[in-house]
Design an enzyme around this catalytic site. Sequence first.
Site, PDB file in Angstrom:
ATOM      1  N   ARG A 137       0.800  -1.219   0.000  1.00  0.00           N
ATOM      2  CA  ARG A 137       0.000   0.000   0.000  1.00  0.00           C
ATOM      3  C   ARG A 137       0.834   1.271   0.000  1.00  0.00           C
ATOM      4  NH1 ARG A 137      -4.350   0.449   4.664  1.00  0.00           N
ATOM      5  NH2 ARG A 137      -4.850  -1.570   3.769  1.00  0.00           N
TER       6      ARG A 137
ATOM      7  N   HIS B 269      -7.784  -4.301  -7.792  1.00  0.00           N
ATOM      8  CA  HIS B 269      -7.588  -3.554  -6.549  1.00  0.00           C
ATOM      9  C   HIS B 269      -8.875  -3.545  -5.732  1.00  0.00           C
ATOM     10  CE1 HIS B 269      -4.973  -0.880  -4.280  1.00  0.00           C
ATOM     11  NE2 HIS B 269      -5.974  -0.014  -4.130  1.00  0.00           N
TER      12      HIS B 269
ATOM     13  N   TYR C 276     -17.901  12.193 -14.936  1.00  0.00           N
ATOM     14  CA  TYR C 276     -17.789  13.314 -15.864  1.00  0.00           C
ATOM     15  C   TYR C 276     -16.431  13.382 -16.558  1.00  0.00           C
ATOM     16  CZ  TYR C 276     -21.897  14.969 -13.288  1.00  0.00           C
ATOM     17  OH  TYR C 276     -23.131  15.078 -12.708  1.00  0.00           O
TER      18      TYR C 276
END
Length: 756
Positions: free
Chosen positions: A43, A89, A133
Amino acid sequence: MPDDIKTPPPAFPDNGGDMRETGLAAALSERYLAYALSTIVSRSLPDVRDGLKPVHRRLLYAMHQLKLDPAAGFKKCARIVGDVMGKYHPHGDSSIYEALVRQAQDFAARYPLVEGQGNFGNIDGDNAAAMRYTEARLTEVAQALLEGIEENAVDFRATYDGEEKEPLVLPAAFPNLLANGAAGIAVGMATSIPPHNAGELCDAALVLIENPEAGIDDLLAHVKGPDFPTGGLLVESPESMREAYATGRGGFRLRAQWNVEPLKNGTWQVVVTEIPYQVQKSRLIEQIAALMEEKKLPLLGDVRDESTDVVRLVLEPKTRAIDAKMLMETLFRHTQLETRFPLNMNVLDAERTPRVMGLREVLRCWLDHRHVVLVRRSEHRLAAIARRLEILDGYLIVYLNLDEVIRIVREEDKPKEALMATFSLTETQANAILDMRLRALRKLEEMEIRREHTKLSREQAKLRGLLSSDAKRWAAIADEVRAAREKFGQETALGKRRTIPGTIEAGAVVDETAFIEREPITVILSEKGWIRAQKGHLGADAELRFKEGDSLKYALHAETTDRIVVLATNGKAYTVKADAIPRGRGDGQPVRLLLDLSNGDDVVTLFVHKDGRRFLIAATDGKGFVVKGEELLAEKRTGKQVLVVDAAVEALLCVPLQSGTAEGDSVATIGSNNRLLVFPLSQVPEMTRGRGVQLMQLKDGATLNDAKVFSAKEGLAWRYGGGVKVETDLRTWAGQRAGAGKMPPDRFPKSRKFGV
């Protein structure tokens, strides 16, 4: 049910598993270690080879699988995030999208790996639009990181659900770790790597290829320090930078770029064109405005933001007579126009082990990885050439024996076996011949096959020569590094250095007290810890108001340009600027808001700092020492530990050594056991920090009540009644330091304090 019949305990099923008794501490330790390792490896820390954390690597690979190359069209970020989350993931979509957005921000990433279309945030700190968007595709830099991934260049592993494969590391034909930097916090460790100029890194890598024994100075001849995407002026000393790059730990001071714009009638304004990395412009302006309201920027008249897509921050001076450099120095000192970026090159090495590396080791690991990639790609290509040559050899046999091949195909029941037996073909060759189309038998096709065969044979020989020669392999890697430098180096718009290395002019040091209006004040501290300042030096008969149940503890005459030293019972000394103490006739504010003072600690004393003074500092256990006044000054709110005390001991006093205009020569101490001791001051050592020495012998729980430094010639004075009593014959109480002392005079105060 009868009392003598008991229900048997439920039996465990046969497949219930192995149950073992484990101590809570051992179980917690084992599970926390597993969590810590997972956080570090999977991580928070980047891989030294490709400079990526798993989430970034998965993002790039998923976009590669979606064929979002630089020449391809854009796809919705929601589609990309969905693929990454579903296949590779298994975390939240917001964290994945945030990672994608940062890779697309040209003010956050020095060499963006993602090209965004839509609103991806700005330097003011505004967030990107929702992922439904925005659209994205890979950049040329990301393509360089992925180059060769389909050619067995790196190892793959199964994804979390076992349905897909993902790369352990990318081939990385670009020095991404240092070029884009990294930041992360794991369990017990962290990493912080600033971005650098890719062209300079390639130059340093070439030096390391030509001379594997090259030292840090050889590399720093090319690497001029960090190169931040937002530009700025790097003002770190060369010695400090060398130490940081050699050890992998350090930091870099970064300042905003500015220039002076002349206006009409001799007036001028400062225009800031570049701000430090990771500083949000809107918050910077808020910080400057707040400091102006607090009158901590006396030279600045106004600030306004005239930025478009280019930063333009306008700073107007109070008057045109102010020096621009001095104005900026005050801003650098108080605001984020100057920041310090830490360097901690804590990364995962090729064995996935976290460790701190220097610049040389990081570049060496990247080059070694490129060597592994070159060998694996070459071997993969050789295997592909061998397969193709095998088929081409079979085709050539067809052209040499065309009539016989046609006969076998037409007449034999098992043509494949017949072809293999007649012409000594392999099964692969026989299948390829049988799969040929009739139009491939024309003469022109035969010539093409022969040309391809010749070309592949030459490539095969070249690759075999490459694999057999270490020098040739490193020469090939050097060519790859030069190609990366040409594509992303300083000759390109993307690669041109943005952060300029510079120095701080020695004459630009600012004395802040020169900008503070000097006037007398009285600092008032109440028993309950409320502090305030009132204008003028108030007399003893001045009427002071406090909250109900509160009263005066200290009243100190000072000036607004003074620094007030505060000693607390925890043995720490704090420094407060007099002009920072709240003014007026109100209640003031809790002293704990000015100092980092816990609720269990209290103020022992406070005084105005003056250069050259010395003090006797002591604790309730009777230990103390002499300390210079300069050692009591603290730059931070957390204070400075001067007197080291145990849990049951508190700092008691800090008294000046001055007796009149000169320092005293004797010390008088009195304890709660009603004993007075006088001894020479020369027996008390001068220290900067510690517990000190025993000033007075204290037994059976007795504590030190008070101490005083005085001149033996002038005598020992204490407050008596409404006046002062002075004793010049001190032979009765004279002794050596750490002595027991004797009963004080009859007229000594019952409080057992000198009071003068």
